[in-house]
Structure formats: structure tokens, C-alpha cells
Motif scaffolding. Structure first.
Motif, mmCIF file in Angstrom:
data_model
loop_
_atom_site.group_PDB
_atom_site.id
_atom_site.type_symbol
_atom_site.label_atom_id
_atom_site.label_comp_id
_atom_site.label_asym_id
_atom_site.label_seq_id
_atom_site.Cartn_x
_atom_site.Cartn_y
_atom_site.Cartn_z
ATOM 1 N N VAL A 52 7.569 -21.948 26.294
ATOM 2 C CA VAL A 52 8.203 -21.118 25.269
ATOM 3 C C VAL A 52 9.395 -20.426 25.925
ATOM 4 C CG1 VAL A 52 7.915 -19.230 23.629
ATOM 5 C CG2 VAL A 52 5.975 -20.731 24.146
ATOM 6 N N LYS A 53 10.583 -20.643 25.381
ATOM 7 C CA LYS A 53 11.782 -20.002 25.924
ATOM 8 C C LYS A 53 11.701 -18.498 25.720
ATOM 9 C CE LYS A 53 14.776 -23.962 25.412
ATOM 10 N NZ LYS A 53 16.068 -24.448 24.957
ATOM 11 N N ALA A 54 12.230 -17.756 26.681
ATOM 12 C CA ALA A 54 12.128 -16.293 26.691
ATOM 13 C C ALA A 54 12.673 -15.656 25.417
ATOM 14 C CB ALA A 54 12.837 -15.726 27.917
ATOM 15 N N ASN A 55 13.679 -16.235 24.812
ATOM 16 C CA ASN A 55 14.248 -15.623 23.608
ATOM 17 C C ASN A 55 13.305 -15.724 22.398
ATOM 18 O OD1 ASN A 55 14.980 -18.397 23.859
ATOM 19 N ND2 ASN A 55 16.430 -18.174 22.195
ATOM 20 N N PHE A 56 12.217 -16.476 22.516
ATOM 21 C CA PHE A 56 11.231 -16.585 21.442
ATOM 22 C C PHE A 56 9.967 -15.754 21.695
ATOM 23 C CE2 PHE A 56 13.611 -20.588 20.995
ATOM 24 C CZ PHE A 56 13.994 -20.469 19.667
ATOM 25 N N TRP A 57 9.838 -15.145 22.869
ATOM 26 C CA TRP A 57 8.611 -14.426 23.221
ATOM 27 C C TRP A 57 8.293 -13.297 22.257
ATOM 28 C CZ3 TRP A 57 9.320 -13.677 29.223
ATOM 29 C CH2 TRP A 57 9.249 -14.930 29.856
ATOM 30 N N ALA A 58 9.282 -12.504 21.885
ATOM 31 C CA ALA A 58 9.032 -11.339 21.029
ATOM 32 C C ALA A 58 8.547 -11.745 19.636
ATOM 33 C CB ALA A 58 10.281 -10.473 20.917
ATOM 34 N N GLY A 59 8.885 -12.937 19.198
ATOM 35 C CA GLY A 59 8.493 -13.387 17.872
ATOM 36 C C GLY A 59 7.329 -14.362 17.862
ATOM 37 N N THR A 60 6.762 -14.642 19.033
ATOM 38 C CA THR A 60 5.653 -15.590 19.116
ATOM 39 C C THR A 60 4.337 -14.845 19.234
ATOM 40 O OG1 THR A 60 7.087 -17.225 20.192
ATOM 41 C CG2 THR A 60 4.709 -17.560 20.379
ATOM 42 N N GLU A 61 3.616 -14.802 18.116
ATOM 43 C CA GLU A 61 2.335 -14.104 18.049
ATOM 44 C C GLU A 61 1.221 -15.009 18.574
ATOM 45 O OE1 GLU A 61 -0.293 -12.597 14.392
ATOM 46 O OE2 GLU A 61 1.741 -11.777 14.429
ATOM 47 N N LEU A 62 0.364 -14.449 19.389
ATOM 48 C CA LEU A 62 -0.742 -15.214 19.961
ATOM 49 C C LEU A 62 -1.916 -15.237 18.987
ATOM 50 C CD1 LEU A 62 -0.425 -13.779 23.544
ATOM 51 C CD2 LEU A 62 0.342 -16.020 22.739
ATOM 52 N N ARG A 63 -2.488 -16.385 18.810
ATOM 53 C CA ARG A 63 -3.606 -16.596 17.895
ATOM 54 C C ARG A 63 -4.907 -16.709 18.685
ATOM 55 N NH1 ARG A 63 -1.026 -15.059 13.654
ATOM 56 N NH2 ARG A 63 0.630 -16.395 12.927
ATOM 57 N N PRO A 64 -6.049 -16.485 18.036
ATOM 58 C CA PRO A 64 -7.329 -16.662 18.729
ATOM 59 C C PRO A 64 -7.428 -18.061 19.334
ATOM 60 C CG PRO A 64 -7.675 -15.612 16.607
ATOM 61 C CD PRO A 64 -6.235 -16.042 16.653
ATOM 62 N N GLY A 65 -7.900 -18.117 20.567
ATOM 63 C CA GLY A 65 -8.056 -19.392 21.267
ATOM 64 C C GLY A 65 -6.811 -19.887 21.970
ATOM 65 N N ALA A 66 -5.710 -19.142 21.884
ATOM 66 C CA ALA A 66 -4.465 -19.564 22.532
ATOM 67 C C ALA A 66 -4.686 -19.763 24.026
ATOM 68 C CB ALA A 66 -3.366 -18.535 22.301
ATOM 69 N N GLN A 67 -4.045 -20.780 24.558
ATOM 70 C CA GLN A 67 -4.081 -21.069 25.992
ATOM 71 C C GLN A 67 -2.710 -20.708 26.559
ATOM 72 O OE1 GLN A 67 -6.771 -22.702 27.714
ATOM 73 N NE2 GLN A 67 -7.944 -22.409 25.845
ATOM 74 N N VAL A 68 -2.667 -19.672 27.387
ATOM 75 C CA VAL A 68 -1.404 -19.175 27.930
ATOM 76 C C VAL A 68 -1.401 -19.366 29.438
ATOM 77 C CG1 VAL A 68 0.112 -17.173 28.151
ATOM 78 C CG2 VAL A 68 -1.304 -17.436 26.104
ATOM 79 N N GLU A 69 -0.328 -19.919 29.941
ATOM 80 C CA GLU A 69 -0.125 -20.025 31.389
ATOM 81 C C GLU A 69 1.141 -19.247 31.719
ATOM 82 O OE1 GLU A 69 -2.045 -21.499 33.765
ATOM 83 O OE2 GLU A 69 -3.505 -22.029 32.210
ATOM 84 N N ILE A 70 1.032 -18.345 32.679
ATOM 85 C CA ILE A 70 2.172 -17.544 33.117
ATOM 86 C C ILE A 70 2.447 -17.912 34.564
ATOM 87 C CG2 ILE A 70 3.065 -15.215 33.472
ATOM 88 C CD1 ILE A 70 0.984 -14.304 31.332
ATOM 89 N N VAL A 71 3.664 -18.365 34.823
ATOM 90 C CA VAL A 71 4.060 -18.784 36.162
ATOM 91 C C VAL A 71 5.098 -17.818 36.689
ATOM 92 C CG1 VAL A 71 5.041 -20.659 37.537
ATOM 93 C CG2 VAL A 71 3.617 -21.186 35.541
ATOM 94 N N HIS A 72 4.840 -17.285 37.864
ATOM 95 C CA HIS A 72 5.779 -16.349 38.515
ATOM 96 C C HIS A 72 6.709 -17.130 39.433
ATOM 97 C CE1 HIS A 72 3.468 -12.667 37.514
ATOM 98 N NE2 HIS A 72 2.477 -13.531 37.453
ATOM 99 N N PHE A 73 8.000 -16.799 39.351
ATOM 100 C CA PHE A 73 8.967 -17.374 40.262
ATOM 101 C C PHE A 73 8.996 -16.523 41.516
ATOM 102 C CE2 PHE A 73 10.693 -18.588 36.052
ATOM 103 C CZ PHE A 73 10.564 -19.956 36.201
ATOM 104 N N VAL A 74 9.003 -17.181 42.668
ATOM 105 C CA VAL A 74 9.018 -16.482 43.933
ATOM 106 C C VAL A 74 10.263 -16.895 44.702
ATOM 107 C CG1 VAL A 74 7.771 -16.081 46.086
ATOM 108 C CG2 VAL A 74 6.498 -16.444 43.967
ATOM 109 N N GLY A 75 11.034 -15.906 45.143
ATOM 110 C CA GLY A 75 12.236 -16.209 45.927
ATOM 111 C C GLY A 75 11.894 -16.263 47.405
ATOM 112 N N GLY A 76 12.820 -16.720 48.152
ATOM 113 C CA GLY A 76 12.614 -16.758 49.599
ATOM 114 C C GLY A 76 13.004 -18.112 50.154
ATOM 115 N N GLY A 77 12.745 -18.267 51.426
ATOM 116 C CA GLY A 77 13.135 -19.528 52.024
ATOM 117 C C GLY A 77 12.275 -19.932 53.144
#
Length: 77
Positions: A52-77
Motif C-alpha cells: 500500500v503506497k504511503a499516500n493511501f495509508w490515511a484512507g485505508t481502513e483495516l478490517r477484521p482478519g487483515a494481514q499487515v506486514e510492516i517493514v522497516h528500512f535500515v540505513g548504514g553500510g
């Protein structure tokens, strides 16, 4: 007049990164990130196996049973 327990907000169950969680009905992706204390600038969100693109997050309501994966970006080298 007695207050019926059913009149209170019932929580809905979703799965976030494999863990079951209860959230208030009407919670959006933006609201979920806030509830979890996650800063939205450095994450990607997948809902029911679709990015889901970030510009749609505020309008995307989560429903019962939704499967959400949140991935964190990590900087460094």
C-alpha cells in the motif's frame, strides 16, 4: 438508564507481522502505525499481500482478519 456493554467500542482482530492484535474498528494504516509507535517515514506496509503506497495509508481502513506486514528500512553500510 443502564449502559449496555455492547455500546462500547468492540475491538477487531488483525495480524501484524505474524502477531495477533486487537485494534479499534475504523483504524487506518496511519492509525495503526501511530498505535504501534512507528514513525511512518522509514517503513513500507503490505496489506493482505499487496503493498500500500504511503499516500493511501490515511484512507485505508483495516478490517477484521487483515494481514499487515510492516517493514522497516535500515540505513548504514
Amino acid at each position: 438508564m443502564a449502559v449496555d456493554d455492547d455500546s462500547k467500542t468492540k475491538m477487531i482482530e488483525i495480524v501484524v507481522n505474524g502477531d495477533r492484535r486487537e485494534i479499534p474498528p475504523g483504524t487506518t494504516i496511519t492509525g495503526l502505525l501511530s498505535l504501534l509507535g512507528i514513525h511512518a517515514e522509514r517503513v513500507a506496509v503490505e496489506l493482505d499481500r499487496a503493498i500500500v503506497k504511503a499516500n493511501f495509508w490515511a484512507g485505508t481502513e483495516l478490517r477484521p482478519g487483515a494481514q499487515v506486514e510492516i517493514v522497516h528500512f535500515v540505513g548504514g553500510g
